[in-house]
Structure formats: structure tokens, C-alpha cells
Design an enzyme around this catalytic site. Sequence first.
Site, PDB file in Angstrom:
ATOM      1  CE  LYS A 145       0.917   1.405   4.684  1.00  0.00           C
ATOM      2  NZ  LYS A 145       1.728   2.494   4.702  1.00  0.00           N
ATOM      3  CB  SER A 151       0.670  -6.941   2.627  1.00  0.00           C
ATOM      4  OG  SER A 151      -0.486  -7.333   1.691  1.00  0.00           O
ATOM      5  CG  ASP A 206      -0.793  -0.216   8.372  1.00  0.00           C
ATOM      6  OD1 ASP A 206      -1.341   0.540   8.971  1.00  0.00           O
ATOM      7  OD2 ASP A 206       0.604  -0.150   8.090  1.00  0.00           O
TER       8      ASP A 206
HETATM    9  O1  C5P Z   1       0.480  -2.089  14.788  1.00  0.00           O
HETATM   10  P1  C5P Z   1       1.840  -2.054  14.105  1.00  0.00           P
HETATM   11  O2  C5P Z   1       2.545  -2.942  15.101  1.00  0.00           O
HETATM   12  O3  C5P Z   1       2.064  -2.225  12.875  1.00  0.00           O
HETATM   13  O4  C5P Z   1       2.614  -0.600  14.628  1.00  0.00           O
HETATM   14  C1  C5P Z   1       3.871  -0.713  14.890  1.00  0.00           C
HETATM   15  C2  C5P Z   1       4.296   0.603  15.830  1.00  0.00           C
HETATM   16  O5  C5P Z   1       4.057   2.103  15.185  1.00  0.00           O
HETATM   17  C3  C5P Z   1       3.343   0.718  17.049  1.00  0.00           C
HETATM   18  O6  C5P Z   1       4.342  -0.061  18.051  1.00  0.00           O
HETATM   19  C4  C5P Z   1       3.771   2.278  17.670  1.00  0.00           C
HETATM   20  O7  C5P Z   1       4.971   2.429  18.117  1.00  0.00           O
HETATM   21  C5  C5P Z   1       3.518   2.946  16.323  1.00  0.00           C
HETATM   22  N1  C5P Z   1       2.142   3.246  15.743  1.00  0.00           N
HETATM   23  C6  C5P Z   1       1.418   4.357  16.196  1.00  0.00           C
HETATM   24  N2  C5P Z   1       0.090   4.511  16.016  1.00  0.00           N
HETATM   25  C7  C5P Z   1      -0.576   3.942  15.025  1.00  0.00           C
HETATM   26  C8  C5P Z   1       0.004   2.797  14.196  1.00  0.00           C
HETATM   27  C9  C5P Z   1       1.282   2.440  14.784  1.00  0.00           C
HETATM   28  O8  C5P Z   1       2.189   4.773  17.252  1.00  0.00           O
HETATM   29  N3  C5P Z   1      -1.765   4.313  14.820  1.00  0.00           N
END
Ligand code: C5P
Length: 301
Positions: free
Chosen positions: A11, A105, A137
Site C-alpha cells: 500500500k 500484507s 495496517d
Molecule cells: O500496529 P503496528 O505493529 O504495525 O505498529 C507499529 C508501531 O507503530 C507501534 O508499536 C507504534 O509505536 C506505532 N504506531 C502508532 N500509532 C498507530 C500505528 C502504529 O504509534 N496508529
Amino acid sequence: MDFVFLEARAKINISLDIKGKREDGYHDLATIMQSINLFDTVFIKKTNTGDIRLETNAGFLPVNEKNIVYKAAGYMLKKFDIKSGLYIDLKKNIPISAGLAGGSSDCAATLVGMKKLFSLPLKYAELLEIGAELGSDVPFCINRGTYLAEGRGEILTKLAPHPKIFVVLAKPPNAVSTASVFAEYNPKAVKKHPDTDLLIKAIYEKDIISIANNFCNVLESVTERNLPIITDLKSAMIKNNALNAMMSGSGPTVFGYFINKNDAHAAVRYIHKNFKQVKEVFLTTVYNPNQRRIKCRTILR
Ligand code: C5P
């Protein structure tokens, strides 16, 4: 059926706004996400070994629980008390730690693949919930297409399909940690926020010029400060007739929109010639699936 084969699409973020920091440490977002025709493939086969064996062409990736594909498959085996073993082959084409949701993904494709492979009695909404537990995501990557993502990224609103356009991607050699970019983000330093409503309107009107003119990502300056090559790659794309260029997600990948395919090819050649350190350059298009079953809000205009 004892195997499934899936395409896991990357994406780009056409806009990314941060609305505030949450108590759980995450940030509340308003981001327009678009699937593109650059994809990894995930092959999953039932085995009688009783364990998960993961292979990948990306030799430096872990092939245990630390890999999100392994984690997602293990989660589904446990949740549904499945005794079968699994052989999984992950072919990476999407750059890693790049702001293109490659890992998310792959995770999404694995969840969808496990549902298919074992005919799991799982509603679509439940699959999205499991996805959200594994990564912000992931629900978008299960749905794919053109969406406004809010909350952590898991609250999805389907938008009109994005008009067709050529997309050039250039990934600087540096890997970027999403968590550290979010941690470095300072709302007071942001000069411009995206006009999300205007972008949604432009998408509905298929006004590609207005979409490109209104690209805006509040995380761009955070990553750009550490990696000035991002600025140079954007300039290189615009010099080669991109409508506009911007960093995707937390970066560092830069994408540019091109109406003309020859211009897009010229931009790829230009980047190869002038940025020897940039090995991952792609020419692709936006992707919108023909979907009927989407259990989330749809904006109708
Ligand atoms: O959810 P994911 O593991 O992909 O997110 C990785 C990191 O990105 C999280 O640990 C966080 O530090 C940051 N993040 C955030 N706010 C979001 C998505 C991600 O702070 N909405």
C-alpha cells in the site's frame, strides 16, 4: 484442497494525519490508504509434520515466531485447535521496513489463506478483528483497495476506487522503524496537515491532479530530517514529470504519480542512474479489487 496461494499487496498512503496520542501508546490517525500492484506471494500447504516450516527468498528475515507470517499461521492453528502441520513459502518483492505495509500484507494474506485452507467458520468481521490484533495496517491489507483508515488504522471506511495512475516507487537503502518515527513525531513542528475531506472528494471525482496536488503526510518531515535522500528522490520524480511525489507511511519509500507511462519509465531510469545506492525501484499501478463483501462503513457521495 491442501494448499493455497495468495498475493499480498503493498500500500501507499496518499495522506497521513495524526489526530493525537492515545493512552495505549498508539496514535489516532486519519490516513487514506491505497493498494498497489506490487505484491509478495504466500504459498501455504498442509503437512503431517505437526509443526510450521517457513521458507523465504529474503534470507535475512526470521523464519520463526518473530516473522509475522509464522505468527499469524501459529495463531490460527492454536485458535481453531488445528492439528495439521504447515509448509509456508513467502516470496518477498515488497521492500522491507519501507512504509509499504509489506509485513502487514503478508500477515493479512496468511490469515485469509488459513481461513480458506481449513474452511474455518470465521466471519469476515472476525477476520478483520484478528488482523487488528496482529498489526494496525492488517485489516486494510485484508480488504485492499481505497480506504480511509482511522483509530490505530483499523477503523476502515471504503472510498471510491482510486483513478488509474502509474506509480513509481523508490526505496532508499535505509530501513525505518515505524515505532521510532511515531516516537519522534512532534505535533508542534508540523507545518501542514492533509485536507482529508478534499482528498476524498477528489478521489470520488476521479480528479487525479487534485489528488496529487494534495498529497500530505505529517510523518514525512520526521523521516526526511534523518534521510535527506527522500527530498532528493521526490525532486528526481518531479523533474521527470511526476504530478507529485511523497513519502509513504513512516517511510522511507518515496512514490510518484505519473500520467504518462514513458515518463514513469524515464523516472525509473533516472533514479537507477543517479542514485546508485537505491536498488529497489518499481513501476506499478494502483489496485482496486472487485469486492462485494466489505463489512465496514462506506462513504456514499
Ligand atoms: O500496529 P503496528 O505493529 O504495525 O505498529 C507499529 C508501531 O507503530 C507501534 O508499536 C507504534 O509505536 C506505532 N504506531 C502508532 N500509532 C498507530 C500505528 C502504529 O504509534 N496508529
